[in-house]
Design a protein around this motif. Structure first.
Motif, PDB file in Angstrom:
ATOM      1  N   UNK A  12      -6.476   5.263  -4.957  1.00 46.35           N
ATOM      2  CA  UNK A  12      -7.762   4.790  -5.451  1.00 46.35           C
ATOM      3  C   UNK A  12      -8.373   3.779  -4.482  1.00 46.35           C
ATOM      4  N   UNK A  13      -7.912   2.544  -4.526  1.00 43.28           N
ATOM      5  CA  UNK A  13      -8.531   1.490  -3.720  1.00 43.28           C
ATOM      6  C   UNK A  13      -8.093   1.548  -2.260  1.00 43.28           C
ATOM      7  N   UNK A  14      -8.921   0.922  -1.410  1.00 41.64           N
ATOM      8  CA  UNK A  14      -8.621   0.834   0.021  1.00 41.64           C
ATOM      9  C   UNK A  14      -8.911  -0.569   0.528  1.00 41.64           C
ATOM     10  N   UNK A  22       0.832  -1.204   0.000  1.00 45.50           N
ATOM     11  CA  UNK A  22       0.000   0.000   0.000  1.00 45.50           C
ATOM     12  C   UNK A  22       0.866   1.255   0.000  1.00 45.50           C
ATOM     13  N   UNK A  23       0.221   2.379  -0.309  1.00 39.92           N
ATOM     14  CA  UNK A  23       0.935   3.659  -0.272  1.00 39.92           C
ATOM     15  C   UNK A  23       1.007   4.222   1.133  1.00 39.92           C
ATOM     16  N   UNK A  44      -5.393  -5.076  -1.724  1.00 39.34           N
ATOM     17  CA  UNK A  44      -4.466  -6.127  -1.310  1.00 39.34           C
ATOM     18  C   UNK A  44      -4.727  -7.462  -2.000  1.00 39.34           C
ATOM     19  N   UNK A  45      -3.652  -8.080  -2.497  1.00 39.26           N
ATOM     20  CA  UNK A  45      -3.769  -9.438  -3.018  1.00 39.26           C
ATOM     21  C   UNK A  45      -3.576 -10.425  -1.862  1.00 39.26           C
ATOM     22  N   UNK A  51      -6.981   1.218   8.072  1.00 39.45           N
ATOM     23  CA  UNK A  51      -7.203   1.319   6.626  1.00 39.45           C
ATOM     24  C   UNK A  51      -5.873   1.467   5.892  1.00 39.45           C
ATOM     25  N   UNK A  52      -5.768   0.771   4.758  1.00 36.97           N
ATOM     26  CA  UNK A  52      -4.652   0.924   3.831  1.00 36.97           C
ATOM     27  C   UNK A  52      -5.175   1.566   2.551  1.00 36.97           C
ATOM     28  N   UNK A  53      -4.367   2.411   1.940  1.00 39.49           N
ATOM     29  CA  UNK A  53      -4.741   3.069   0.688  1.00 39.49           C
ATOM     30  C   UNK A  53      -3.714   2.711  -0.382  1.00 39.49           C
ATOM     31  N   UNK A  54      -4.204   2.527  -1.622  1.00 41.13           N
ATOM     32  CA  UNK A  54      -3.356   2.038  -2.704  1.00 41.13           C
ATOM     33  C   UNK A  54      -3.319   3.052  -3.848  1.00 41.13           C
ATOM     34  N   UNK A  55      -2.184   3.122  -4.493  1.00 41.62           N
ATOM     35  CA  UNK A  55      -2.019   4.064  -5.597  1.00 41.62           C
ATOM     36  C   UNK A  55      -2.930   3.690  -6.767  1.00 41.62           C
ATOM     37  N   UNK A  56      -3.236   4.682  -7.572  1.00 42.66           N
ATOM     38  CA  UNK A  56      -4.011   4.433  -8.790  1.00 42.66           C
ATOM     39  C   UNK A  56      -3.239   3.479  -9.698  1.00 42.66           C
TER      40      UNK A  56
END
Length: 216
Positions: A122-124, A33-34, A150-151, A140-145
């Motif tokens: 984008x995704x969380x 995650x970011x 999470x896989x 909460x984790x946040x992910x780049x566009x």
């Protein structure tokens, strides 16, 4: 080895809450995650308010507070989705936003997600770290566009780390509360205590302790 070293640093936050930002940033990066945040929901007769006591060192607190002020109502809804799924599982399991009862297009059309995307996110993923009190310790984790949430491999690493985050937050809360009470009301002649949401005493001053010992 890196995971074990990170677990040790998670427990360092019990005595040094200022260590949380860097620890959260490293947890985020270890799980793809970011960044990461810990939220709390304060409820009142007029509604609820989301706050963020801890966030990754690579995030700007003013920007996060601005985001929460602009999207408080939608965040309450989104976090309720995470809580509803996470709260049914006794284990601390990371839930992706694909579990929301909306399509991907509908999710991206939400104003708060549009705002996140303007910051390159984008995704969380999220979960409850405290299954007894859903209002606190919402992770909460946040992910780049350009990538999904999470896989399976990243979720597995999170499931190794997050129980320790939950424990550190739980242990640290009364320690930090006691320090806050002692700092705010040094030498008070009145008996003072702080209560948990379940009305347990989590901090008390000497006069309160004396009254309790005498009165029961």
């Amino acid at each position: 080895d890196k995971v074990h070293a990170l677990v040790e640093r998670i427990y360092d936050t019990v005595l040094d809450a200022h260590a949380w930002p860097k620890v959260l940033q490293d947890i985020a990066h270890a799980t793809g995650a970011s960044g990461a945040m810990v939220f709390e929901l304060t409820q009142s007769p007029t509604g609820g308010e989301i706050s963020c006591p801890h966030l990754s060192a690579n995030y700007d607190r003013d920007a996060v507070l601005g985001y929460l002020a602009n999207h408080n109502d939608q965040e309450i809804i989104d976090q309720a989705h995470f809580a509803q799924v996470s709260g049914q599982d006794p284990k601390i399991t990371l839930i992706n936003d694909s579990a929301f009862p909306v399509t991907l297009d509908e999710l991206r059309a939400q104003a708060n997600v549009q705002d996140m995307m303007s910051f390159g996110l984008c995704h969380r993923s999220g979960t409850l770290l405290n299954k007894d009190t859903w209002q606190i310790d919402r992770f909460s984790l946040q992910y780049r566009k350009g990538r999904d949430a999470a896989n399976k491999a990243e979720q597995a690493i999170a499931e190794l780390l997050l129980p320790h985050v939950a424990k550190a937050l739980r242990i640290g809360r009364p320690i930090n509360a006691q320090h806050a009470l002692d700092t705010a009301f040094p030498g008070s002649e009145f008996g003072l205590c702080l209560l948990s949401p379940q009305a347990d005493v989590i901090a008390q001053n000497p006069e309160f302790e004396r009254v309790v010992s005498e009165m029961g």
